[in-house]
Scaffold this motif. Structure first.
Motif, PDB file in Angstrom:
ATOM      1  N   MET A   1       0.846  -1.204   0.000  1.00  0.00           N
ATOM      2  CA  MET A   1       0.000   0.000   0.000  1.00  0.00           C
ATOM      3  C   MET A   1       0.879   1.251   0.000  1.00  0.00           C
ATOM      4  SD  MET A   1      -3.141   1.001   0.066  1.00  0.00           S
ATOM      5  CE  MET A   1      -4.034  -0.457   0.592  1.00  0.00           C
ATOM      6  N   THR A   2       0.622   2.140  -0.925  1.00  0.00           N
ATOM      7  CA  THR A   2       1.358   3.403  -0.984  1.00  0.00           C
ATOM      8  C   THR A   2       0.421   4.519  -0.540  1.00  0.00           C
ATOM      9  OG1 THR A   2       2.602   2.556  -2.869  1.00  0.00           O
ATOM     10  CG2 THR A   2       2.729   4.930  -2.466  1.00  0.00           C
ATOM     11  N   ARG A   3       0.813   5.199   0.533  1.00  0.00           N
ATOM     12  CA  ARG A   3      -0.057   6.252   1.083  1.00  0.00           C
ATOM     13  C   ARG A   3       0.465   7.622   0.664  1.00  0.00           C
ATOM     14  NH1 ARG A   3       1.146   3.517   6.495  1.00  0.00           N
ATOM     15  NH2 ARG A   3       2.926   3.348   5.142  1.00  0.00           N
ATOM     16  N   ILE A   4      -0.395   8.371  -0.008  1.00  0.00           N
ATOM     17  CA  ILE A   4      -0.058   9.735  -0.424  1.00  0.00           C
ATOM     18  C   ILE A   4      -0.946  10.690   0.356  1.00  0.00           C
ATOM     19  CG2 ILE A   4       0.064  11.362  -2.341  1.00  0.00           C
ATOM     20  CD1 ILE A   4       2.012   8.993  -2.630  1.00  0.00           C
ATOM     21  N   LEU A   5      -0.310  11.670   0.973  1.00  0.00           N
ATOM     22  CA  LEU A   5      -1.054  12.713   1.681  1.00  0.00           C
ATOM     23  C   LEU A   5      -1.108  13.951   0.796  1.00  0.00           C
ATOM     24  CD1 LEU A   5      -2.439  13.525   4.382  1.00  0.00           C
ATOM     25  CD2 LEU A   5      -0.232  14.534   5.030  1.00  0.00           C
ATOM     26  N   GLY A   6      -2.308  14.369   0.449  1.00  0.00           N
ATOM     27  CA  GLY A   6      -2.484  15.581  -0.355  1.00  0.00           C
ATOM     28  C   GLY A   6      -2.807  16.749   0.563  1.00  0.00           C
ATOM     29  N   ILE A   7      -1.999  17.791   0.481  1.00  0.00           N
ATOM     30  CA  ILE A   7      -2.208  18.973   1.333  1.00  0.00           C
ATOM     31  C   ILE A   7      -2.586  20.144   0.445  1.00  0.00           C
ATOM     32  CG2 ILE A   7      -1.175  20.574   2.976  1.00  0.00           C
ATOM     33  CD1 ILE A   7       0.772  18.401   3.809  1.00  0.00           C
ATOM     34  N   SER A   8      -3.767  20.711   0.688  1.00  0.00           N
ATOM     35  CA  SER A   8      -4.176  21.901  -0.062  1.00  0.00           C
ATOM     36  C   SER A   8      -3.696  23.149   0.652  1.00  0.00           C
ATOM     37  CB  SER A   8      -5.700  21.957  -0.212  1.00  0.00           C
ATOM     38  OG  SER A   8      -6.057  23.233  -0.751  1.00  0.00           O
ATOM     39  N   GLY A   9      -3.141  24.058  -0.115  1.00  0.00           N
ATOM     40  CA  GLY A   9      -2.625  25.303   0.455  1.00  0.00           C
ATOM     41  C   GLY A   9      -3.640  26.427   0.488  1.00  0.00           C
ATOM     42  N   SER A  10      -4.901  26.113   0.266  1.00  0.00           N
ATOM     43  CA  SER A  10      -5.940  27.154   0.310  1.00  0.00           C
ATOM     44  C   SER A  10      -7.005  26.773   1.320  1.00  0.00           C
ATOM     45  CB  SER A  10      -6.595  27.316  -1.066  1.00  0.00           C
ATOM     46  OG  SER A  10      -7.705  28.189  -0.974  1.00  0.00           O
ATOM     47  N   LEU A  11      -7.475  27.760   2.062  1.00  0.00           N
ATOM     48  CA  LEU A  11      -8.520  27.532   3.060  1.00  0.00           C
ATOM     49  C   LEU A  11      -9.921  27.759   2.489  1.00  0.00           C
ATOM     50  CD1 LEU A  11      -6.854  29.415   6.082  1.00  0.00           C
ATOM     51  CD2 LEU A  11      -6.893  26.947   5.666  1.00  0.00           C
ATOM     52  N   ARG A  12     -10.026  28.308   1.290  1.00  0.00           N
ATOM     53  CA  ARG A  12     -11.340  28.634   0.731  1.00  0.00           C
ATOM     54  C   ARG A  12     -12.196  27.396   0.548  1.00  0.00           C
ATOM     55  NH1 ARG A  12     -12.879  30.765  -4.061  1.00  0.00           N
ATOM     56  NH2 ARG A  12     -11.345  29.533  -5.210  1.00  0.00           N
ATOM     57  N   ALA A  13     -13.473  27.516   0.927  1.00  0.00           N
ATOM     58  CA  ALA A  13     -14.391  26.388   0.697  1.00  0.00           C
ATOM     59  C   ALA A  13     -14.440  26.056  -0.791  1.00  0.00           C
ATOM     60  CB  ALA A  13     -15.778  26.727   1.221  1.00  0.00           C
ATOM     61  N   GLY A  14     -14.388  27.078  -1.631  1.00  0.00           N
ATOM     62  CA  GLY A  14     -14.464  26.858  -3.080  1.00  0.00           C
ATOM     63  C   GLY A  14     -13.108  26.766  -3.750  1.00  0.00           C
ATOM     64  N   SER A  15     -12.095  26.422  -2.986  1.00  0.00           N
ATOM     65  CA  SER A  15     -10.723  26.397  -3.502  1.00  0.00           C
ATOM     66  C   SER A  15     -10.554  25.446  -4.692  1.00  0.00           C
ATOM     67  CB  SER A  15      -9.776  25.948  -2.381  1.00  0.00           C
ATOM     68  OG  SER A  15      -8.544  25.516  -2.924  1.00  0.00           O
ATOM     69  N   PHE A  16      -9.940  25.940  -5.750  1.00  0.00           N
ATOM     70  CA  PHE A  16      -9.632  25.084  -6.894  1.00  0.00           C
ATOM     71  C   PHE A  16      -8.499  24.109  -6.570  1.00  0.00           C
ATOM     72  CE2 PHE A  16     -11.512  28.860  -9.047  1.00  0.00           C
ATOM     73  CZ  PHE A  16     -12.621  28.205  -9.552  1.00  0.00           C
ATOM     74  N   ASN A  17      -7.600  24.507  -5.674  1.00  0.00           N
ATOM     75  CA  ASN A  17      -6.518  23.595  -5.288  1.00  0.00           C
ATOM     76  C   ASN A  17      -7.047  22.413  -4.486  1.00  0.00           C
ATOM     77  OD1 ASN A  17      -3.738  24.657  -6.192  1.00  0.00           O
ATOM     78  ND2 ASN A  17      -4.906  26.480  -5.609  1.00  0.00           N
ATOM     79  N   THR A  18      -7.957  22.701  -3.555  1.00  0.00           N
ATOM     80  CA  THR A  18      -8.575  21.598  -2.814  1.00  0.00           C
ATOM     81  C   THR A  18      -9.398  20.734  -3.777  1.00  0.00           C
ATOM     82  OG1 THR A  18      -8.695  23.046  -0.886  1.00  0.00           O
ATOM     83  CG2 THR A  18     -10.014  21.028  -0.822  1.00  0.00           C
ATOM     84  N   ALA A  19     -10.119  21.386  -4.687  1.00  0.00           N
ATOM     85  CA  ALA A  19     -10.939  20.642  -5.655  1.00  0.00           C
ATOM     86  C   ALA A  19     -10.069  19.764  -6.554  1.00  0.00           C
ATOM     87  CB  ALA A  19     -11.762  21.616  -6.492  1.00  0.00           C
ATOM     88  N   LEU A  20      -8.875  20.258  -6.886  1.00  0.00           N
ATOM     89  CA  LEU A  20      -7.963  19.472  -7.730  1.00  0.00           C
ATOM     90  C   LEU A  20      -7.538  18.193  -7.006  1.00  0.00           C
ATOM     91  CD1 LEU A  20      -6.444  19.676 -10.489  1.00  0.00           C
ATOM     92  CD2 LEU A  20      -4.571  20.765  -9.229  1.00  0.00           C
ATOM     93  N   LEU A  21      -7.184  18.348  -5.731  1.00  0.00           N
ATOM     94  CA  LEU A  21      -6.799  17.158  -4.960  1.00  0.00           C
ATOM     95  C   LEU A  21      -7.980  16.202  -4.819  1.00  0.00           C
ATOM     96  CD1 LEU A  21      -4.576  18.666  -2.120  1.00  0.00           C
ATOM     97  CD2 LEU A  21      -3.838  17.122  -3.940  1.00  0.00           C
ATOM     98  N   ARG A  22      -9.160  16.756  -4.568  1.00  0.00           N
ATOM     99  CA  ARG A  22     -10.340  15.885  -4.413  1.00  0.00           C
ATOM    100  C   ARG A  22     -10.660  15.172  -5.720  1.00  0.00           C
ATOM    101  NH1 ARG A  22     -13.353  19.916  -0.386  1.00  0.00           N
ATOM    102  NH2 ARG A  22     -12.352  19.186   1.526  1.00  0.00           N
ATOM    103  N   ALA A  23     -10.422  15.845  -6.832  1.00  0.00           N
ATOM    104  CA  ALA A  23     -10.670  15.211  -8.133  1.00  0.00           C
ATOM    105  C   ALA A  23      -9.742  14.020  -8.340  1.00  0.00           C
ATOM    106  CB  ALA A  23     -10.474  16.231  -9.253  1.00  0.00           C
ATOM    107  N   ALA A  24      -8.584  14.062  -7.657  1.00  0.00           N
ATOM    108  CA  ALA A  24      -7.610  12.965  -7.820  1.00  0.00           C
ATOM    109  C   ALA A  24      -7.979  11.737  -6.984  1.00  0.00           C
ATOM    110  CB  ALA A  24      -6.210  13.454  -7.432  1.00  0.00           C
ATOM    111  N   LEU A  25      -8.869  11.890  -6.023  1.00  0.00           N
ATOM    112  CA  LEU A  25      -9.168  10.775  -5.101  1.00  0.00           C
ATOM    113  C   LEU A  25      -9.538   9.479  -5.832  1.00  0.00           C
ATOM    114  CD1 LEU A  25     -11.090  12.715  -2.287  1.00  0.00           C
ATOM    115  CD2 LEU A  25      -8.933  11.460  -2.007  1.00  0.00           C
ATOM    116  N   PRO A  26     -10.479   9.530  -6.777  1.00  0.00           N
ATOM    117  CA  PRO A  26     -10.859   8.273  -7.443  1.00  0.00           C
ATOM    118  C   PRO A  26      -9.867   7.834  -8.514  1.00  0.00           C
ATOM    119  CG  PRO A  26     -12.209  10.085  -8.256  1.00  0.00           C
ATOM    120  CD  PRO A  26     -11.321  10.662  -7.189  1.00  0.00           C
ATOM    121  N   MET A  27      -8.823   8.616  -8.732  1.00  0.00           N
ATOM    122  CA  MET A  27      -7.852   8.275  -9.786  1.00  0.00           C
ATOM    123  C   MET A  27      -6.709   7.407  -9.278  1.00  0.00           C
ATOM    124  SD  MET A  27      -7.539  11.956 -11.627  1.00  0.00           S
ATOM    125  CE  MET A  27      -8.962  12.799 -12.318  1.00  0.00           C
TER     126      MET A  27
END
Ligand SMILES: Cc1cc2nc3c(=O)[nH]c(=O)nc-3n(C[C@H](O)[C@H](O)[C@H](O)COP(=O)(O)O)c2cc1C
Length: 184
Positions: A1-27
């Motif tokens: 098992m390879t564990r990757i921790l994704g850290i978003s550098g934006s606190l905005r609820a609508g953050s595109f950086n957080t959304a980018l990491l979340r988009a990667a979850l099922p990938m």
């Protein structure tokens, strides 16, 4: 098992950086687990607080998540052509005390992605992170680049990544980095 921790550098609820990491979850491919965290609750670094109270609990908790991960994927915004203060502040806390910094950072695989609403997709921010990640002794993965420009045109109103070309590049990046983090 390879564990990757994704850290978003934006606190905005609508953050595109957080959304980018979340988009990667099922990938994440077979044997790869991606966890996405934000930096809510990390206080501003204050050396007096550190001297008096030690490392704040949210910082300690993030440290342990990093230590438990095989690799750390940072999604960085770009502010004024540089690194965003929220994320730099968190990294600064995580590097304290110096005697514990190597446990968290040294030789640990790190990679950078980023999304901006401008035309250059965090390229200057990502470049500005390099001396910081080098100073901390991370093992930086340079096998891929993902600088998402004009992010407001690539996500829908609910934060779903709707651009298929970006999605393909994101999946390739995540799985390429995970292979590196796994030592393959
Ligand atoms: C203080 C500040 C400075 C910014 N500077 C830049 C910049 O230098 N380059 C850029 O492409 N976007 C810049 N932006 C716009 C960001 O790309 C945009 O706000 C983006 O959505 C931030 O990431 P987030 O969606 O994850 O919060 C800036 C935004 C702020 C608030």
């Amino acid at each position: 098992m390879t564990r990757i921790l994704g850290i978003s550098g934006s606190l905005r609820a609508g953050s595109f950086n957080t959304a980018l990491l979340r988009a990667a979850l099922p990938m994440a491919g077979d044997g790869i687990v991606l966890e996405v965290v934000t930096l809510h609750g990390i206080p501003l670094y204050d050396g007096d607080v550190e001297t008096r109270d030690g490392i704040p609990a949210p910082v300690q908790s993030l440290k342990e998540k990093i230590v438990a991960a095989d690799g750390v994927l940072i999604a960085t915004p770009e502010y004024n052509n540089g690194v965003p203060g929220v994320l730099k502040n968190a990294i600064d806390w995580l590097s304290r005390p110096p005697a514990d910094s190597a446990r968290v950072f040294s030789n640990r695989p790190f990679a950078l992605i980023g999304a901006s609403q401008g035309n250059f997709g965090t390229v200057l921010s990502q470049v500005a992170w390099l001396p910081i990640l080098r100073t901390l002794g991370t093992r930086f993965w340079s096998g891929g680049r993902l600088q998402v420009s004009r992010a407001q045109t690539l996500f829908d109103a609910t934060g779903q990544l709707t651009d298929q070309a970006t999605a393909a590049r994101l999946g390739e990046f995540l799985n390429g980095f995970a292979a590196f983090a796994a030592g393959k």
